[in-house]
Design a protein around this motif. Structure first.
Motif, PDB file in Angstrom:
ATOM      1  N   ILE A  76      18.956   2.058  -6.549  1.00 19.13           N
ATOM      2  CA  ILE A  76      17.936   2.993  -7.267  1.00 19.13           C
ATOM      3  C   ILE A  76      17.739   4.329  -6.613  1.00 19.13           C
ATOM      4  O   ILE A  76      17.358   4.116  -5.302  1.00 19.13           O
ATOM      5  N   ILE A  78      17.098   8.549  -6.576  1.00 18.03           N
ATOM      6  CA  ILE A  78      16.856   9.829  -7.276  1.00 18.03           C
ATOM      7  C   ILE A  78      16.919  11.066  -6.244  1.00 18.03           C
ATOM      8  O   ILE A  78      16.793  10.765  -5.114  1.00 18.03           O
ATOM      9  N   TRP A  82      14.334  15.943  -6.795  1.00 14.65           N
ATOM     10  CA  TRP A  82      13.505  15.638  -8.094  1.00 14.65           C
ATOM     11  C   TRP A  82      12.714  14.535  -7.708  1.00 14.65           C
ATOM     12  O   TRP A  82      12.121  13.679  -8.483  1.00 14.65           O
ATOM     13  N   GLY A  86       7.780  11.245 -10.420  1.00 12.57           N
ATOM     14  CA  GLY A  86       7.724   9.943 -11.300  1.00 12.57           C
ATOM     15  C   GLY A  86       8.973   9.904 -12.038  1.00 12.57           C
ATOM     16  O   GLY A  86       8.954   8.737 -12.978  1.00 12.57           O
ATOM     17  N   GLY A  88      11.859   8.210 -10.518  1.00 12.07           N
ATOM     18  CA  GLY A  88      11.942   6.882  -9.844  1.00 12.07           C
ATOM     19  C   GLY A  88      11.263   5.712 -10.549  1.00 12.07           C
ATOM     20  O   GLY A  88      11.681   4.734 -10.918  1.00 12.07           O
ATOM     21  N   GLU A 110      15.940  -5.774  -2.247  1.00 13.64           N
ATOM     22  CA  GLU A 110      15.883  -5.581  -0.758  1.00 13.64           C
ATOM     23  C   GLU A 110      15.360  -4.325  -0.733  1.00 13.64           C
ATOM     24  O   GLU A 110      16.019  -3.195  -1.118  1.00 13.64           O
ATOM     25  N   GLY A 120       5.893   1.392  -1.882  1.00  8.35           N
ATOM     26  CA  GLY A 120       4.755   1.632  -2.557  1.00  8.35           C
ATOM     27  C   GLY A 120       4.975   1.614  -3.882  1.00  8.35           C
ATOM     28  O   GLY A 120       4.325   1.077  -4.936  1.00  8.35           O
ATOM     29  N   LEU A 121       6.313   2.066  -4.427  1.00 11.72           N
ATOM     30  CA  LEU A 121       6.740   2.302  -5.910  1.00 11.72           C
ATOM     31  C   LEU A 121       6.631   0.772  -6.347  1.00 11.72           C
ATOM     32  O   LEU A 121       6.070   0.254  -7.552  1.00 11.72           O
TER      33      LEU A 121
HETATM   34  C1  LIG Z   1      12.819   5.405  -3.994  1.00 17.73           C
HETATM   35  C2  LIG Z   1      12.907   6.353  -5.002  1.00 17.73           C
HETATM   36  C3  LIG Z   1      13.932   5.847  -6.069  1.00 17.73           C
HETATM   37  C4  LIG Z   1      11.810   6.734  -5.894  1.00 17.73           C
HETATM   38  O1  LIG Z   1      11.769   7.625  -6.683  1.00 17.73           O
HETATM   39  P1  LIG Z   1      10.825   8.955  -6.999  1.00 17.73           P
HETATM   40  O2  LIG Z   1      11.157   9.762  -8.218  1.00 17.73           O
HETATM   41  O3  LIG Z   1      10.776   9.644  -5.467  1.00 17.73           O
HETATM   42  O4  LIG Z   1       9.452   8.184  -7.064  1.00 17.73           O
HETATM   43  P2  LIG Z   1       8.288   8.509  -7.926  1.00 17.73           P
HETATM   44  O5  LIG Z   1       7.997  10.077  -8.080  1.00 17.73           O
HETATM   45  O6  LIG Z   1       8.615   7.982  -9.346  1.00 17.73           O
HETATM   46  O7  LIG Z   1       6.929   7.752  -7.359  1.00 17.73           O
HETATM   47  C5  LIG Z   1       6.795   6.355  -7.357  1.00 17.73           C
HETATM   48  C6  LIG Z   1       5.804   5.797  -6.444  1.00 17.73           C
HETATM   49  O8  LIG Z   1       6.400   5.749  -5.368  1.00 17.73           O
HETATM   50  C7  LIG Z   1       5.494   5.848  -4.314  1.00 17.73           C
HETATM   51  N1  LIG Z   1       5.432   6.921  -3.477  1.00 17.73           N
HETATM   52  C8  LIG Z   1       6.436   7.949  -3.610  1.00 17.73           C
HETATM   53  N2  LIG Z   1       6.496   8.858  -2.585  1.00 17.73           N
HETATM   54  C9  LIG Z   1       5.564   8.286  -1.670  1.00 17.73           C
HETATM   55  C10 LIG Z   1       5.364   8.700  -0.353  1.00 17.73           C
HETATM   56  N3  LIG Z   1       5.841   9.779   0.038  1.00 17.73           N
HETATM   57  N4  LIG Z   1       4.591   7.986   0.242  1.00 17.73           N
HETATM   58  C11 LIG Z   1       3.982   6.545  -0.394  1.00 17.73           C
HETATM   59  N5  LIG Z   1       4.415   6.307  -1.521  1.00 17.73           N
HETATM   60  C12 LIG Z   1       5.230   6.962  -2.357  1.00 17.73           C
HETATM   61  C13 LIG Z   1       4.196   5.943  -5.008  1.00 17.73           C
HETATM   62  O9  LIG Z   1       3.667   4.707  -5.464  1.00 17.73           O
HETATM   63  C14 LIG Z   1       4.791   6.649  -6.437  1.00 17.73           C
HETATM   64  O10 LIG Z   1       3.641   6.393  -7.209  1.00 17.73           O
HETATM   65  P3  LIG Z   1       2.460   7.451  -7.548  1.00 17.73           P
HETATM   66  O11 LIG Z   1       3.353   8.776  -7.641  1.00 17.73           O
HETATM   67  O12 LIG Z   1       2.132   7.232  -9.059  1.00 17.73           O
HETATM   68  O13 LIG Z   1       1.357   7.357  -6.489  1.00 17.73           O
HETATM   69  C15 LIG Z   1      13.430   7.765  -4.435  1.00 17.73           C
HETATM   70  O14 LIG Z   1      12.501   8.330  -3.583  1.00 17.73           O
HETATM   71  C16 LIG Z   1      14.723   7.809  -3.663  1.00 17.73           C
HETATM   72  O15 LIG Z   1      15.877   7.708  -4.291  1.00 17.73           O
HETATM   73  N6  LIG Z   1      14.676   7.552  -2.521  1.00 17.73           N
HETATM   74  C17 LIG Z   1      15.788   7.445  -1.532  1.00 17.73           C
HETATM   75  C18 LIG Z   1      16.822   6.328  -1.908  1.00 17.73           C
HETATM   76  C19 LIG Z   1      15.955   4.899  -1.657  1.00 17.73           C
HETATM   77  O16 LIG Z   1      15.298   4.715  -0.619  1.00 17.73           O
HETATM   78  N7  LIG Z   1      16.175   3.977  -2.624  1.00 17.73           N
HETATM   79  C20 LIG Z   1      15.599   2.713  -2.653  1.00 17.73           C
HETATM   80  C21 LIG Z   1      16.115   1.881  -1.859  1.00 17.73           C
HETATM   81  S1  LIG Z   1      15.373   0.253  -1.927  1.00 17.73           S
END
Ligand SMILES: CC(C)(COP(=O)(O)OP(=O)(O)OC[C@H]1O[C@@H](n2cnc3c(N)ncnc32)[C@H](O)[C@@H]1OP(=O)(O)O)[C@@H](O)C(=O)NCCC(=O)NCCS
Length: 153
Positions: A76, A78, A82, A86, A88, A110, A120-121
């Motif tokens: 998963i 993003i 971006w 929100g 993700g 995992e 956190g997400l």
């Molecule tokens: C993980 C990922 C998919 C989340 O997508 P995103 O668009 O960044 O996340 P969102 O903006 O929807 O945030 C969702 C939640 O994540 C958590 N979150 C996001 N950034 C955070 C941070 N810096 N610290 C703690 N929690 C965080 C929060 O719970 C947040 O919810 P909230 O904004 O309502 O508090 C994205 O950051 C990503 O692609 N990361 C790199 C690849 C990766 O690690 N993928 C997952 C592998 S298991």
């Protein structure tokens, strides 16, 4: 298809033609990214692979494997520009929706213990820690554990 909370966002199944755009993102957001072959194999294997487009630009994607009534979220992502807006959360909700529609009863994934934002997400979406897979991931210095998280669907 999941509710579209954000204007301009479209979810659609990933196609081979998307792999250039996917591979323009993948190595920029992971220390140990999937290869193009990993995505191509996922498509060939019939995994549920989706992309997120915002106003026509591919900004995210993921892959879900169904085994009977168990869903496994394999990827998963993003694009960094971006993240934190929100998308993700919305993509994860989409995959939960897809898993339910395929008859999934449980969803697993995992995650690296160091990936606190992803954890956190997942926790905020109701996932719980099930177990730790020792040395699951390659890391800079040897191996890193994986936390196995699960959600009853
Ligand atoms: C993980 C990922 C998919 C989340 O997508 P995103 O668009 O960044 O996340 P969102 O903006 O929807 O945030 C969702 C939640 O994540 C958590 N979150 C996001 N950034 C955070 C941070 N810096 N610290 C703690 N929690 C965080 C929060 O719970 C947040 O919810 P909230 O904004 O309502 O508090 C994205 O950051 C990503 O692609 N990361 C790199 C690849 C990766 O690690 N993928 C997952 C592998 S298991």
């Amino acid at each position: 298809m999941s509710a579209q909370l954000k204007p301009g966002v479209v979810y659609r199944p990933m196609q081979e033609e998307d792999l250039d755009a996917v591979m323009a993102i993948e190595p920029t957001i992971y220390s140990h990214p999937w290869s193009r072959g990993n995505f191509a194999d996922s498509l060939k294997s019939g995994y549920s692979c989706w992309v997120v487009e915002l106003d026509g630009e591919l900004i995210g994607y993921g892959a879900l494997m169904m085994v009977l009534d168990e869903a496994h979220l394999l990827n998963i992502s993003i694009a960094s520009a971006w993240q934190g807006r929100g998308f993700g959360r919305e993509l994860l909700a989409h995959f939960i929706d897809v898993a339910r529609r395929h008859g999934g009863q449980m969803m697993f994934l995992e995650v690296r213990p160091s990936n606190t934002s992803a954890i956190g997400l997942y926790e905020s979406m109701g996932f719980n820690e099930f177990s730790v897979r020792k040395g699951y991931y390659p890391a800079e210095n040897g191996r890193e554990d994986a936390i196995l998280m699960g959600l009853a669907l």
